[in-house]
Design a protein around this motif. Structure first.
Motif, PDB file in Angstrom:
ATOM      1  N   LEU A   1     -50.746  -8.786 -17.100  1.00 41.23           N
ATOM      2  CA  LEU A   1     -50.559  -8.625 -18.548  1.00 41.23           C
ATOM      3  C   LEU A   1     -49.106  -8.808 -18.963  1.00 41.23           C
ATOM      4  O   LEU A   1     -48.818  -9.311 -20.060  1.00 41.23           O
ATOM      5  N   THR A   2     -48.182  -8.393 -18.095  1.00 35.24           N
ATOM      6  CA  THR A   2     -46.759  -8.464 -18.444  1.00 35.24           C
ATOM      7  C   THR A   2     -46.065  -9.700 -17.862  1.00 35.24           C
ATOM      8  O   THR A   2     -44.843  -9.847 -18.007  1.00 35.24           O
ATOM      9  N   ARG A   3     -46.804 -10.581 -17.226  1.00 34.48           N
ATOM     10  CA  ARG A   3     -46.213 -11.774 -16.609  1.00 34.48           C
ATOM     11  C   ARG A   3     -45.330 -12.579 -17.578  1.00 34.48           C
ATOM     12  O   ARG A   3     -44.240 -13.041 -17.183  1.00 34.48           O
ATOM     13  N   PRO A   4     -45.767 -12.783 -18.829  1.00 34.17           N
ATOM     14  CA  PRO A   4     -44.892 -13.550 -19.740  1.00 34.17           C
ATOM     15  C   PRO A   4     -43.507 -12.931 -19.896  1.00 34.17           C
ATOM     16  O   PRO A   4     -42.543 -13.642 -20.162  1.00 34.17           O
ATOM     17  N   ARG A   5     -43.412 -11.614 -19.732  1.00 32.08           N
ATOM     18  CA  ARG A   5     -42.121 -10.922 -19.914  1.00 32.08           C
ATOM     19  C   ARG A   5     -41.280 -10.954 -18.643  1.00 32.08           C
ATOM     20  O   ARG A   5     -40.097 -11.303 -18.680  1.00 32.08           O
ATOM     21  N   TRP A   6     -41.863 -10.603 -17.495  1.00 27.71           N
ATOM     22  CA  TRP A   6     -41.051 -10.472 -16.290  1.00 27.71           C
ATOM     23  C   TRP A   6     -40.896 -11.785 -15.527  1.00 27.71           C
ATOM     24  O   TRP A   6     -40.021 -11.901 -14.656  1.00 27.71           O
ATOM     25  N   LYS A   7     -41.726 -12.773 -15.810  1.00 23.36           N
ATOM     26  CA  LYS A   7     -41.630 -14.034 -15.082  1.00 23.36           C
ATOM     27  C   LYS A   7     -41.223 -15.192 -15.995  1.00 23.36           C
ATOM     28  O   LYS A   7     -40.134 -15.748 -15.872  1.00 23.36           O
ATOM     29  N   ASN A   8     -42.085 -15.534 -16.940  1.00 24.62           N
ATOM     30  CA  ASN A   8     -41.847 -16.729 -17.747  1.00 24.62           C
ATOM     31  C   ASN A   8     -40.550 -16.634 -18.556  1.00 24.62           C
ATOM     32  O   ASN A   8     -39.712 -17.545 -18.525  1.00 24.62           O
ATOM     33  N   ALA A   9     -40.386 -15.548 -19.309  1.00 21.60           N
ATOM     34  CA  ALA A   9     -39.206 -15.419 -20.166  1.00 21.60           C
ATOM     35  C   ALA A   9     -37.926 -15.330 -19.354  1.00 21.60           C
ATOM     36  O   ALA A   9     -36.907 -15.937 -19.710  1.00 21.60           O
ATOM     37  N   LEU A  10     -37.941 -14.591 -18.239  1.00 26.99           N
ATOM     38  CA  LEU A  10     -36.726 -14.424 -17.446  1.00 26.99           C
ATOM     39  C   LEU A  10     -36.338 -15.715 -16.727  1.00 26.99           C
ATOM     40  O   LEU A  10     -35.147 -16.041 -16.623  1.00 26.99           O
ATOM     41  N   GLU A  11     -37.324 -16.442 -16.232  1.00 28.76           N
ATOM     42  CA  GLU A  11     -37.015 -17.685 -15.528  1.00 28.76           C
ATOM     43  C   GLU A  11     -36.412 -18.725 -16.460  1.00 28.76           C
ATOM     44  O   GLU A  11     -35.598 -19.553 -16.053  1.00 28.76           O
ATOM     45  N   LYS A  12     -36.793 -18.688 -17.727  1.00 28.18           N
ATOM     46  CA  LYS A  12     -36.178 -19.592 -18.711  1.00 28.18           C
ATOM     47  C   LYS A  12     -34.701 -19.264 -18.897  1.00 28.18           C
ATOM     48  O   LYS A  12     -33.895 -20.121 -19.253  1.00 28.18           O
ATOM     49  N   GLN A  13     -34.336 -18.001 -18.660  1.00 31.14           N
ATOM     50  CA  GLN A  13     -32.948 -17.569 -18.803  1.00 31.14           C
ATOM     51  C   GLN A  13     -32.175 -17.680 -17.490  1.00 31.14           C
ATOM     52  O   GLN A  13     -31.015 -17.271 -17.399  1.00 31.14           O
ATOM     53  N   GLY A  14     -32.837 -18.190 -16.464  1.00 33.14           N
ATOM     54  CA  GLY A  14     -32.180 -18.330 -15.173  1.00 33.14           C
ATOM     55  C   GLY A  14     -32.168 -17.069 -14.350  1.00 33.14           C
ATOM     56  O   GLY A  14     -31.425 -16.963 -13.371  1.00 33.14           O
ATOM     57  N   ARG A  15     -32.986 -16.082 -14.731  1.00 35.34           N
ATOM     58  CA  ARG A  15     -33.080 -14.839 -13.966  1.00 35.34           C
ATOM     59  C   ARG A  15     -34.412 -14.793 -13.227  1.00 35.34           C
ATOM     60  O   ARG A  15     -35.387 -15.396 -13.655  1.00 35.34           O
ATOM     61  N   ARG A  16     -34.449 -14.043 -12.154  1.00 33.07           N
ATOM     62  CA  ARG A  16     -35.679 -13.951 -11.379  1.00 33.07           C
ATOM     63  C   ARG A  16     -35.894 -12.527 -10.907  1.00 33.07           C
ATOM     64  O   ARG A  16     -34.978 -11.875 -10.405  1.00 33.07           O
ATOM     65  N   VAL A  17     -37.111 -12.050 -11.093  1.00 34.03           N
ATOM     66  CA  VAL A  17     -37.498 -10.727 -10.609  1.00 34.03           C
ATOM     67  C   VAL A  17     -38.538 -10.917  -9.506  1.00 34.03           C
ATOM     68  O   VAL A  17     -39.590 -11.522  -9.728  1.00 34.03           O
ATOM     69  N   GLU A  18     -38.225 -10.400  -8.349  1.00 28.98           N
ATOM     70  CA  GLU A  18     -39.156 -10.494  -7.214  1.00 28.98           C
ATOM     71  C   GLU A  18     -40.064  -9.259  -7.208  1.00 28.98           C
ATOM     72  O   GLU A  18     -39.583  -8.129  -7.285  1.00 28.98           O
ATOM     73  N   ILE A  19     -41.360  -9.490  -7.126  1.00 32.44           N
ATOM     74  CA  ILE A  19     -42.330  -8.397  -7.101  1.00 32.44           C
ATOM     75  C   ILE A  19     -42.751  -8.139  -5.648  1.00 32.44           C
ATOM     76  O   ILE A  19     -43.169  -9.059  -4.934  1.00 32.44           O
ATOM     77  N   VAL A  20     -42.633  -6.901  -5.225  1.00 28.79           N
ATOM     78  CA  VAL A  20     -43.064  -6.498  -3.883  1.00 28.79           C
ATOM     79  C   VAL A  20     -44.129  -5.423  -4.035  1.00 28.79           C
ATOM     80  O   VAL A  20     -43.920  -4.414  -4.708  1.00 28.79           O
ATOM     81  N   LYS A  21     -45.291  -5.643  -3.398  1.00 31.85           N
ATOM     82  CA  LYS A  21     -46.404  -4.683  -3.501  1.00 31.85           C
ATOM     83  C   LYS A  21     -46.750  -4.144  -2.120  1.00 31.85           C
ATOM     84  O   LYS A  21     -47.101  -4.900  -1.216  1.00 31.85           O
TER      85      LYS A  21
END
Length: 551
Positions: A279-299
């Motif tokens: 549900l939050t993918r557009p916020r933590w992945k798509n939007a951040l990658e456009k800004q050159g940032r990356r969040v790695e998810i570890v489960k």
């Protein structure tokens, strides 16, 4: 009388005599008729005669000495503060209540009891001109500095009594009355809020019903489409159902819904985490990658960790935590989810590698409206999260340090894993179970949607926007099932149900309403309703209802 002592040489207002004891005597004013008693009359600004009770036997003599003693005790023991003032508003006499308030004051002046001395001056001026004056609510201060609310009446004694007794002062402590009044006002406001919440819930649930139904119908039409498209449709469906749960929670808060039993709510932790990340993918992945940032998810999630909490509540908490973690990692980082079981609890840790928090900030993060993100943020996120977790008998804790990230730990009561498994959907009706259905709803979009879903199941549907027309149809032709909204203009759902049962006693009537959660646990057969379901109504729920009443 404490620190304020009446000069015992002053003639008693009750006896008319001077004495060391100040006790009442048998002195009676000679100009009064026999059996009459002089008492202070604030309403007339003087004294008046009080006649004996008519019910008393005429042969029973009136003891004036006894009457004066009784009046003195009434004055002394009154729950109100009673006092007699001279022309300079100094106390000539005070009862026990006023004496306790005066204790500790430097001088026995009435103005020492008022936070604002102008109040007393206004009362004196009005009493002199009108005979009496009243201040319904003002602030008094006793000798210990305690402030409290009082109602004050000041009556002019005209003519003045012995030794300069010019005014009768009556003060009532109204602190408890005000508190009760304020509590009553809050109760009335909450009742008004509940009424408003009911209306908002009805309208909002209709909107959610339209979104949910169209999403599910679109999902069926695109069953062979790109999996990415179907996944997004499923995300919309989950978000709508979570929104419906938020509306229901508002109804529970305002008393319009009893809520669901905690024993009925179970959530698999790993599934909830997966849903929230989608549900939050557009916020933590798509939007951040456009800004050159990356969040790695570890489960690191246990597949058996099952918590006793409503899934929508849990997803709301996780969504807030994910957004907070993203905001705390302006240059990207790692967001880790770890779950495990610990005795009779399920634990989920959410850890980010962000900027972290100092100790003073950590102490305030659960305070409503506290935020470190500026004016654009409400500061309610973590406060709401903590409230939701506590509602389900859980605990939310935080560990953090500047520059070392933050770990939020959720502890919830464990539930049996088997109870968390979703039930196998029941099969929908087949072509041979085709029914003639009457659907009534004043919301055209909801009406069209219900009609489309029922026709897709193979039923013959008569969909009516006007409930008056529905009453005519129920008289004119038979139906196998009636689905009706509750709140409609001119004719409501109860009247549609009553008409259906009158002309077709065996036809099942289903109430489909945005207010449905208020009636789900009630037996409404005496009102013509066989089953109640709340909006938004999913396609699967509608299938189950039709299967239940197919026979």
């Amino acid at each position: 009388m404490g620190e304020f002592e009446v000069d015992q040489r002053v003639p008693s207002l009750f006896t008319g005599e001077t004495g060391a004891s100040g006790s009442p005597s048998a002195h009676v004013q000679k100009d009064l008729p026999q059996g009459h008693i002089p008492i202070a009359d604030p309403s007339r600004g003087g004294t008046r005669n009080m006649k004996p009770l008519k019910s008393m036997p005429r042969t029973l003599p009136v003891d004036s000495d006894l009457a004066r003693k009784v009046l003195f005790e009434v004055f002394r023991l009154s729950p109100y503060g009673l006092g007699v003032l001279d022309a300079q508003a100094r106390f000539v006499m005070a009862n026990d209540v006023l004496d306790s308030w005066l204790s500790g004051t430097a001088e026995a002046k009435a103005e020492s009891l008022f936070e604002d001395c102008e109040v007393l001056r206004r009362l004196v001026f009005r009493a002199q001109s009108a005979g009496s004056a009243r201040e319904a609510d003002t602030t008094a201060v006793d000798g210990q500095g305690r402030r409290f609310s009082v109602s004050v009446t000041l009556a002019s004694l005209d003519p003045p009594l012995e030794h300069g007794a010019n005014f009768l002062l009556i003060m009532e402590d109204i602190t408890e009355k005000k508190a009760y009044s304020q509590q009553l006002l809050r109760t009335e406001k909450l009742a008004s809020l509940g009424t408003m919440a009911g209306g908002v819930a009805h309208d909002f649930n209709n909107i959610l019903m339209t979104i949910l139904g169209n999403t599910q119908l679109l999902h069926k039409e695109l069953s062979k489409a790109d999996p990415q498209v179907r996944r997004r449709l499923q995300n919309i469906e989950k978000a709508v159902l979570d929104g419906a749960h938020v509306v229901r929670r508002l109804q529970v808060f305002t008393g319009k819904d009893s809520g669901v039993s905690k024993s009925e709510e179970k959530t698999l932790i790993h599934e909830a985490v997966h849903d929230v990340l989608e549900l939050t993918r557009p916020r933590w992945k798509n939007a951040l990658e456009k800004q050159g940032r990356r969040v790695e998810i570890v489960k690191e999630l246990s597949s058996n960790a099952c918590a006793a909490i409503n899934a929508a509540d849990f997803r709301e908490v996780l969504t807030n935590l994910v957004f907070n973690a993203i905001d705390a990692m302006p240059h990207g980082g790692v967001l880790r989810f770890r779950s495990y079981e610990e005795e009779d609890q399920v634990v989920l840790e959410v850890t980010d590698t962000g900027v972290g928090m100092d100790e003073p900030t950590q102490k305030r993060i659960f305070d409503p409206f506290f935020t470190t993100k500026g004016a654009c943020n409400s500061g309610l996120g973590l406060s709401v999260c903590a409230g939701l977790i506590q509602r389900w008998s859980g605990h939310l804790g935080v560990r953090s340090a500047p520059g070392k990230g933050t770990t939020v730990t959720l502890r919830l009561p464990a539930a049996r894993t088997q109870a968390c498994r979703p039930a196998i959907p029941k099969a929908g009706p087949v072509q041979s179970m085709r029914k003639r259905l009457l659907v009534v709803d004043d919301d055209r979009e909801v009406l069209e949607l219900l009609g489309d879903m029922l026709r897709l199941m193979g039923h013959t549907v008569t969909a009516l926007h006007d409930p008056r027309r529905a009453l005519e149809m129920l008289v004119a032709q038979p139906f196998d099932l009636v689905l009706t909204d509750l709140g409609m203009p001119d004719v409501n759902g109860w009247e549609v149900a009553a008409c259906a049962k009158k002309h077709q006693p065996k036809v099942p009537v289903i109430l489909v309403s945005g207010w449905g959660s208020q009636y789900e646990d009630e037996d409404l057969k005496d009102r013509g309703v066989d089953f109640v379901c709340s909006k938004p109504l999913s396609y699967q729920k509608l299938l189950e209802i039709m299967a239940r009443f197919a026979s």
